[in-house]
Design an enzyme around this catalytic site. Structure first.
Site, mmCIF file in Angstrom:
data_model
loop_
_atom_site.group_PDB
_atom_site.id
_atom_site.type_symbol
_atom_site.label_atom_id
_atom_site.label_comp_id
_atom_site.label_asym_id
_atom_site.label_seq_id
_atom_site.Cartn_x
_atom_site.Cartn_y
_atom_site.Cartn_z
ATOM 1 N N ASP A 104 0.875 -1.177 0.000
ATOM 2 C CA ASP A 104 0.000 0.000 0.000
ATOM 3 C C ASP A 104 0.910 1.223 0.000
ATOM 4 O OD1 ASP A 104 -1.898 1.957 0.609
ATOM 5 O OD2 ASP A 104 -3.071 0.681 1.876
ATOM 6 N N VAL A 154 -9.468 -3.572 0.767
ATOM 7 C CA VAL A 154 -9.903 -4.915 0.391
ATOM 8 C C VAL A 154 -9.710 -5.901 1.543
ATOM 9 C CG1 VAL A 154 -9.557 -4.662 -2.098
ATOM 10 C CG2 VAL A 154 -7.632 -5.352 -0.681
HETATM 11 P P1 XMP Z 1 1.719 -0.352 3.853
HETATM 12 O O1 XMP Z 1 0.935 0.940 3.816
HETATM 13 O O2 XMP Z 1 2.680 -0.406 4.996
HETATM 14 O O3 XMP Z 1 0.603 -1.418 4.135
HETATM 15 O O4 XMP Z 1 2.322 -0.701 2.516
HETATM 16 C C1 XMP Z 1 0.895 -2.762 4.140
HETATM 17 C C2 XMP Z 1 0.065 -3.479 5.172
HETATM 18 O O5 XMP Z 1 -1.141 -2.784 5.465
HETATM 19 C C3 XMP Z 1 -2.225 -3.639 5.417
HETATM 20 N N1 XMP Z 1 -3.115 -3.191 4.323
HETATM 21 C C4 XMP Z 1 -4.325 -3.667 4.077
HETATM 22 N N2 XMP Z 1 -5.011 -4.595 4.707
HETATM 23 N N3 XMP Z 1 -6.787 -4.303 3.201
HETATM 24 C C5 XMP Z 1 -6.250 -4.922 4.262
HETATM 25 O O6 XMP Z 1 -6.893 -5.816 4.831
HETATM 26 C C6 XMP Z 1 -6.169 -3.327 2.498
HETATM 27 O O7 XMP Z 1 -6.708 -2.785 1.530
HETATM 28 C C7 XMP Z 1 -4.862 -2.991 2.975
HETATM 29 N N4 XMP Z 1 -3.951 -2.106 2.557
HETATM 30 C C8 XMP Z 1 -2.884 -2.271 3.406
HETATM 31 C C9 XMP Z 1 -1.663 -5.028 5.203
HETATM 32 O O8 XMP Z 1 -1.511 -5.677 6.431
HETATM 33 C C10 XMP Z 1 -0.309 -4.802 4.608
HETATM 34 O O9 XMP Z 1 0.646 -5.785 4.939
#
Ligand code: XMP
Length: 181
Positions: A104, A154
């Site tokens: 993300d 998601v």
């Molecule tokens: P970052 O922002 O550190 O995020 O790249 C990575 C972690 O955040 C969680 N994440 C999500 N979890 N739906 C989820 O259930 C999403 O859309 C989402 N986006 C980020 C996830 O744990 C990931 O490892």
């Protein structure tokens, strides 16, 4: 559970197909590895992807786990990543591939890569099941990607909201009224 999802973004059939393709891509990159592969999975979101992916990988491997918290409880916006439990065991001189559920903002992956680089592996690659290109920083290169998706929250296939929905077999978009930012 079905009622909480407003749309299926990626079906279980599409997932199964892509995981097989991804495993073939990964296997192709490690054909010359004499050191053996060490997969480091980021918990908890990657567990289902990890279980599926490794059973399509034919090479000898070790598996290590690292627990990172980024979305505490009822949050859908990252509050900064923190390593809760670090990898046990050595990776010095080994070929390491980090596996995560979703890229993300990149905070989680950066944190884990910094931690692993300090342990001096022979090589360090990355594999994420999903990536949100709208948010992922361009300087954070990932070697293997399952799917690029739009910037929506998601759940399913290991991804949770407030620790639920990890067992939902598809990648789905949660109904907006069920979560808060
Ligand atoms: P970052 O922002 O550190 O995020 O790249 C990575 C972690 O955040 C969680 N994440 C999500 N979890 N739906 C989820 O259930 C999403 O859309 C989402 N986006 C980020 C996830 O744990 C990931 O490892």
């Amino acid at each position: 559970m079905e009622d909480d999802v407003c749309r299926v973004l990626i079906s279980r059939e599409q997932i199964a197909r892509r995981v097989r393709e991804l495993a073939a891509e990964i296997a192709g990159h490690y054909t010359d590895s004499h050191r053996g592969l060490t997969i480091v999975a980021i918990l908890s979101g990657s567990v289902i992807f990890l279980a599926d992916l490794i059973r399509h990988l034919p090479m000898k491997m070790k598996i290590g786990l690292i627990t990172v918290s980024s979305y505490p409880g009822q949050a859908t916006k990252s509050r900064g990543a923190q390593i809760l439990e670090s990898l046990r065991g050595e990776v010095r001189g080994q070929d390491v591939m980090v596996v995560d559920d979703i890229l993300d903002t990149g905070t989680t992956l950066r944190l884990v890569l910094d931690e692993l680089r300090a342990r001096q592996p022979a090589s360090l690659r990355t594999c994420v099941f999903l990536r949100k290109p709208a948010k992922a920083p361009p300087d954070l290169q990932v070697d293997f990607i399952g799917f690029d998706i739009e910037d929506v929250f998601v759940i399913g296939y290991g991804l949770d909201y407030n620790d639920h929905y990890r067992n939902y077999p598809h990648i789905g978009v949660l109904r907006a009224e069920l979560y808060r930012d």
